[in-house]
Write an enzyme that holds these catalytic residues in place. Structure first.
Site, mmCIF file in Angstrom:
data_model
loop_
_atom_site.group_PDB
_atom_site.id
_atom_site.type_symbol
_atom_site.label_atom_id
_atom_site.label_comp_id
_atom_site.label_asym_id
_atom_site.label_seq_id
_atom_site.Cartn_x
_atom_site.Cartn_y
_atom_site.Cartn_z
ATOM 1 N N ARG A 19 0.847 -1.203 0.000
ATOM 2 C CA ARG A 19 0.000 0.000 0.000
ATOM 3 C C ARG A 19 0.880 1.250 0.000
ATOM 4 O O ARG A 19 1.710 1.438 0.874
ATOM 5 C CB ARG A 19 -0.917 0.010 1.220
ATOM 6 C CG ARG A 19 -2.005 1.094 1.134
ATOM 7 C CD ARG A 19 -2.947 1.016 2.330
ATOM 8 N NE ARG A 19 -3.535 -0.303 2.493
ATOM 9 C CZ ARG A 19 -4.588 -0.752 1.818
ATOM 10 N NH1 ARG A 19 -5.156 0.016 0.906
ATOM 11 N NH2 ARG A 19 -5.053 -1.967 2.051
ATOM 12 N N GLU A 42 0.695 -7.830 -3.836
ATOM 13 C CA GLU A 42 -0.548 -7.086 -4.055
ATOM 14 C C GLU A 42 -0.294 -5.588 -3.951
ATOM 15 O O GLU A 42 0.323 -5.125 -2.997
ATOM 16 C CB GLU A 42 -1.570 -7.514 -3.000
ATOM 17 C CG GLU A 42 -2.743 -6.598 -2.836
ATOM 18 C CD GLU A 42 -3.483 -6.833 -1.524
ATOM 19 O OE1 GLU A 42 -4.170 -5.888 -1.066
ATOM 20 O OE2 GLU A 42 -3.395 -7.932 -0.957
ATOM 21 N N THR A 71 -7.825 -3.914 -2.650
ATOM 22 C CA THR A 71 -8.860 -2.883 -2.560
ATOM 23 C C THR A 71 -9.584 -2.740 -3.894
ATOM 24 O O THR A 71 -9.834 -1.642 -4.389
ATOM 25 C CB THR A 71 -8.268 -1.528 -2.105
ATOM 26 O OG1 THR A 71 -7.291 -1.745 -1.077
ATOM 27 C CG2 THR A 71 -9.333 -0.627 -1.523
ATOM 28 N N LYS A 131 -10.293 -13.955 2.229
ATOM 29 C CA LYS A 131 -9.444 -13.088 3.045
ATOM 30 C C LYS A 131 -10.210 -12.707 4.308
ATOM 31 O O LYS A 131 -11.188 -11.960 4.239
ATOM 32 C CB LYS A 131 -9.084 -11.836 2.231
ATOM 33 C CG LYS A 131 -8.521 -10.671 3.022
ATOM 34 C CD LYS A 131 -8.359 -9.462 2.100
ATOM 35 C CE LYS A 131 -8.095 -8.186 2.855
ATOM 36 N NZ LYS A 131 -7.955 -7.027 1.939
ATOM 37 N N GLY A 181 0.989 -6.158 5.509
ATOM 38 C CA GLY A 181 1.129 -4.824 4.956
ATOM 39 C C GLY A 181 2.174 -4.003 5.665
ATOM 40 O O GLY A 181 3.367 -4.095 5.372
#
Length: 221
Positions: A19, A42, A71, A131, A181
Site C-alpha cells: 500500500r 498485491e 482494494t 481473506k 502490509g
C-alpha cells in the site's frame, strides 16, 4: 502460474501488501521481495498510480511471482487490473460481481470476509480463497470456528494486523497463509529495511516448517 502452483512448489504462504508503493519503486521492491522468497504481491488500488505499479511489477517479477491488486471494489477495476497484467484480485469485502468478473478474466479472486454469511456468499460466487479481514480483532479462534463449517476446498488467508510473530497462530488455526502490509512495507522504508522485513517473514515460516515436508503441506494442526 497460480498461487496453488507457487505453494505446491514450496513458496511460503505470504502475500506482500504494498500500500502506497509508486511506479518508480515497484520493480525494485518486487525484486527484493522475490529475492527474499515472497512470491505473491498485491498493490492496493488506493496507492499512487497503482495500475502502472502493477504493470511494472509484472514486467520485473511476473515470471516468478503472482502479482495483482488489492482494494478492488468494482467490475471496472477488475478489468483495469487484468489489462495491467495482474493475476490476483483482492478485496476488503464480498462482492459477487467482482468475484465473477475476476474469474471471467482468468484471475484469482480473494474477497474479504468477516462473517459466515460473507464466506458462503463468496464461495457461491466462485471464490476458493477468502481473506479474513480485519483478522487481528477477530483472532485465530474465530478463524478456527469458521473453518469448521466452510466447504471442503475453501482456504482462508488472515489479513489485517498480521506479522511474523502471529504467523504460527494463524496457520495453527487453519489459515492457508497471511497477508502482511505495514509490518513488511511502508513507502517511507528503505529497500534494505523492506528486504529485512521480508526475510524475517520467510524465516518465521521456515522455523515452523518440518524438515522434509513440502511447505504447502506444513501447516501445524
Amino acid at each position: 502460474m497460480t498461487i496453488t502452483d507457487l505453494l505446491n512448489g514450496g513458496a511460503p504462504p505470504l502475500v506482500a501488501i504494498l500500500r502506497g508503493v509508486t511506479p518508480n519503486t515497484a520493480a525494485t521492491v518486487g525484486e527484493a521481495l522475490v529475492e527474499a522468497g515472497i512470491r505473491i504481491i498485491e498493490v492496493p488500488l488506493n496507492s499512487p498510480d497503482p495500475l502502472l505499479s502493477i504493470s511494472r511489477l509484472v514486467e520485473a517479477v511476473g515470471d516468478r511471482a503472482v502479482c495483482g491488486a488489492g482494494t478492488v471494489l468494482d467490475i471496472a477495476a477488475v478489468e483495469h487490473v487484468a489489462q495491467a497484467g495482474g493475476k490476483l484480485v483482492v478485496s476488503p469485502n464480498t462482492n459477487p460481481a467482482v468475484i465473477a468478473q475476476a474469474i471471467e478474466c482468468g484471475m484469482e479472486a480473494m474477497p474479504g470476509i468477516a462473517t459466515p454469511t460473507d464466506a458462503f456468499s463468496a464461495v457461491a460466487a466462485g471464490a476458493r480463497r477468502l481473506k479474513l479481514f480485519p483478522a487481528a480483532p477477530l483472532g485465530p479462534g474465530y478463524l478456527k470456528a469458521l473453518g469448521e463449517v466452510l466447504p471442503a476446498g475453501t482456504s482462508v488467508w488472515a489479513v489485517g494486523g498480521t506479522d511474523a510473530s502471529s504467523l504460527h497462530s494463524w496457520l495453527e488455526a487453519g489459515a492457508e497463509g497471511i497477508g502482511v502490509g505495514g509490518a513488511l512495507f511502508r513507502p517511507s522504508m528503505s529497500i534494505e529495511e523492506i528486504a529485512r522485513n521480508a526475510e524475517g517473514l520467510v524465516e518465521a515460516w521456515m522455523d515452523i516448517t518440518p524438515a522434509g515436508v513440502p511447505k504447502s503441506e506444513a501447516v501445524v494442526r
